[in-house]
Scaffold this active site. Sequence first.
Site, PDB file in Angstrom:
ATOM      1  N   LEU A 139       0.862  -1.170   0.000  1.00  0.00           N
ATOM      2  CA  LEU A 139       0.000   0.000   0.000  1.00  0.00           C
ATOM      3  C   LEU A 139       0.906   1.229   0.000  1.00  0.00           C
ATOM      4  O   LEU A 139       1.982   1.215   0.596  1.00  0.00           O
ATOM      5  CB  LEU A 139      -0.892   0.034   1.250  1.00  0.00           C
ATOM      6  N   ASP A 140       0.461   2.295  -0.645  1.00  0.00           N
ATOM      7  CA  ASP A 140       1.231   3.534  -0.628  1.00  0.00           C
ATOM      8  C   ASP A 140       1.400   4.021   0.809  1.00  0.00           C
ATOM      9  O   ASP A 140       0.590   3.708   1.693  1.00  0.00           O
ATOM     10  CB  ASP A 140       0.514   4.614  -1.442  1.00  0.00           C
ATOM     11  N   LYS A 141       2.423   4.820   1.026  1.00  0.00           N
ATOM     12  CA  LYS A 141       2.730   5.318   2.369  1.00  0.00           C
ATOM     13  C   LYS A 141       1.502   5.904   3.058  1.00  0.00           C
ATOM     14  O   LYS A 141       1.212   5.590   4.216  1.00  0.00           O
ATOM     15  CB  LYS A 141       3.835   6.376   2.278  1.00  0.00           C
ATOM     16  N   THR A 143      -1.713   5.575   2.278  1.00  0.00           N
ATOM     17  CA  THR A 143      -2.945   4.792   2.193  1.00  0.00           C
ATOM     18  C   THR A 143      -3.000   3.874   3.401  1.00  0.00           C
ATOM     19  O   THR A 143      -2.008   3.222   3.742  1.00  0.00           O
ATOM     20  CB  THR A 143      -2.976   3.957   0.901  1.00  0.00           C
ATOM     21  N   ARG A 238      -5.568   5.843  -7.530  1.00  0.00           N
ATOM     22  CA  ARG A 238      -5.353   7.282  -7.575  1.00  0.00           C
ATOM     23  C   ARG A 238      -5.300   7.786  -9.010  1.00  0.00           C
ATOM     24  O   ARG A 238      -5.894   8.826  -9.353  1.00  0.00           O
ATOM     25  CB  ARG A 238      -4.060   7.630  -6.826  1.00  0.00           C
TER      26      ARG A 238
END
Length: 317
Positions: A139-141, A143, A238
């Site tokens: 997961l993105d930082k 998120t 996104r």
Amino acid sequence: MTAELRVDIEASVLDALDGLRLDQAAARLFPEYSRSRLQAWIKDGSLRIDGRSARPRDKVSAGEVLRVIATLADETHAEAQPMALDIVHEDDALLVIDKPAGLVVHPAAGNRDGTLLNGLLYHDAALSKVPRAGIVHRLDKDTSGLLVVAKTLAAHTALVEQLQARAFEREYLALSRGVATGGGSVDAPIGRHPVHRTRMAVHPTGRESVTHYRVAERFRAHTLFRVRLETGRTHQIRVHLAHIQYPIVGDPLYAGRAWMPAGAPDGVRDALRGFRRQALHARRLGLTHPDTGEWLVWERPVPDDMARLLDVLRDWR
């Protein structure tokens, strides 16, 4: 000193595998190891047929014995660091973590420590023997939400295969700018942005990317989407929501300059200004357990910061 684990296993070629390539037969007989690892062992002589070395494409015969004598070195080369982990589920094969926003998953330039991977190594030192400390997807930082970690090589191989076969169920909540009239799907390839290399973009030379979305809740100037991933490209949700003109609130890369809805009261404006990350949460994760074959599903509500923002928007109707 690098820790190593000795591997010494063998298996006889069954009648059903007679005539298969060595690498194919090995994948059937030693499913706990990835094909790439088995091929590497074949090429360096660690995996042999009846004591003799062979090539991956060589055929095997029923009754022959495949034996592996090798070592497994640490896969991560990262430091174990104490960290409070929100563990949703743990058994002998896997871990499910509810990752908070702000936590980087893998070490990288600018984030060499303090990542989820460092915390996992502290939680269970045996994860050093599993690729990327068992992290199967990221997961993105900024998120938040659910991700799964494999605790064994066998579980890692099985979960990666499920992910590649699009057998995971992954649902997200995304708060976007604009009021949507309905749901739909975005089928648009994603690749590295041709100019801004830290960004991804819809691009004809990109990789296949499919995102399904439906409306969960509408607000005066925003929409809360339930989003389901069919593929798993970097920044996929996104990029795709921005592509259809519903950029995610607070997204520093894809939402453009700060935006305030016309007529928004001070409380709404303050809440939007104060939300300094993309409003994206991985709320639901489903997969087949690698050992038992049971279908398992976990869900987690949005974290407090996103819940507060949603409450403010609900009050402005």
